[in-house]
Enzyme design. Structure first.
Site, PDB file in Angstrom:
ATOM      1  N   MET A   5       0.802  -1.222   0.000  1.00 52.44           N
ATOM      2  CA  MET A   5       0.000   0.000   0.000  1.00 52.44           C
ATOM      3  C   MET A   5       0.840   1.279   0.000  1.00 52.44           C
ATOM      4  SD  MET A   5      -2.858  -1.214  -0.316  1.00 52.44           S
ATOM      5  CE  MET A   5      -3.501  -2.868  -0.187  1.00 52.44           C
ATOM      6  N   CYS A   6       2.152   1.158  -0.137  1.00 51.31           N
ATOM      7  CA  CYS A   6       3.008   2.343  -0.209  1.00 51.31           C
ATOM      8  C   CYS A   6       2.892   2.999  -1.577  1.00 51.31           C
ATOM      9  CB  CYS A   6       4.470   1.961   0.017  1.00 51.31           C
ATOM     10  SG  CYS A   6       4.919   1.832   1.729  1.00 51.31           S
ATOM     11  N   HIS A   7       2.880   4.318  -1.575  1.00 57.70           N
ATOM     12  CA  HIS A   7       2.854   5.066  -2.819  1.00 57.70           C
ATOM     13  C   HIS A   7       4.270   5.138  -3.396  1.00 57.70           C
ATOM     14  CE1 HIS A   7      -0.776   6.465  -0.779  1.00 57.70           C
ATOM     15  NE2 HIS A   7      -1.246   6.717  -1.980  1.00 57.70           N
ATOM     16  N   GLU A  27      10.154   4.129   3.600  1.00 54.94           N
ATOM     17  CA  GLU A  27      11.381   4.106   2.795  1.00 54.94           C
ATOM     18  C   GLU A  27      12.614   4.068   3.689  1.00 54.94           C
ATOM     19  OE1 GLU A  27       8.109   5.150   0.202  1.00 54.94           O
ATOM     20  OE2 GLU A  27       8.654   5.850   2.195  1.00 54.94           O
ATOM     21  N   ASP A  63      24.303 -11.011   4.107  1.00 56.24           N
ATOM     22  CA  ASP A  63      24.562 -11.769   2.886  1.00 56.24           C
ATOM     23  C   ASP A  63      26.042 -11.792   2.526  1.00 56.24           C
ATOM     24  OD1 ASP A  63      23.851 -13.173   0.410  1.00 56.24           O
ATOM     25  OD2 ASP A  63      24.376 -11.279  -0.571  1.00 56.24           O
TER      26      ASP A  63
END
Length: 159
Positions: free
Chosen positions: A75-77, A116, A130
């Site tokens: 649902m992030c713009h 973000e 990683d």
């Protein structure tokens, strides 16, 4: 049907309409961390990890993650970011080596950049893991949280 902002009249998911919100400068800062052993700490600081400069690669990964947050979080713009910065600090105590990751994200728009900043910090920590997992799979990624945010209708927040 619902008072939930991300649910439509049929009870299904929707992206909130932000078209009527005023643009403002919005800044969010988030933090994450990863605890590593002494060997990994030494290799990161000496830049001798076989895969390359861990912090440089992790920094780029964090920036890329911030730019692509709307691809990860449904649902992030999608936002036009104006700046992303990732910084690192080591917290060394006896036999404990904790890398603190701070992300700062800026935009000028009608919605905030908290997600973000959080995504950037998380992706940075995951990238460190990683790149170092060949030496030790027991690293622990720590709490990820919002440190502060400015701008927008809800006002400023500081942890």
């Amino acid at each position: 049907m619902s008072d939930f902002t991300h649910i439509n009249e049929q009870g299904r998911a929707r992206m909130v309409d932000i078209s009527t919100k005023d643009d403002s400068v919005r800044i969010a800062t988030a933090r994450s961390s990863i605890v590593v052993n002494q060997e990994i700490y030494q290799n990161i600081t000496d830049k001798t990890i076989e895969k390359g400069d861990v912090l440089s690669v992790a920094q780029v990964a964090g920036i890329m993650a911030a730019k692509n947050t709307s691809d990860w979080i449904p649902m992030c713009h999608p936002l036009q970011l104006k700046g992303v910065d990732i910084s690192f600090d080591w917290e060394v105590k006896e036999d404990s080596y904790r890398l603190l990751i701070t992300s700062e994200v800026k935009t000028k728009g009608s919605t905030g950049v908290e997600m973000e900043a959080l995504t950037a910090a998380s992706a940075t920590a995951l990238t460190v893991y990683d790149m170092c997992k060949a030496l030790d799979k027991g690293m622990v990624i720590g709490e990820t949280y919002l440190l502060e945010k400015t701008g927008g209708k809800s006002g400023d927040y500081k942890r």
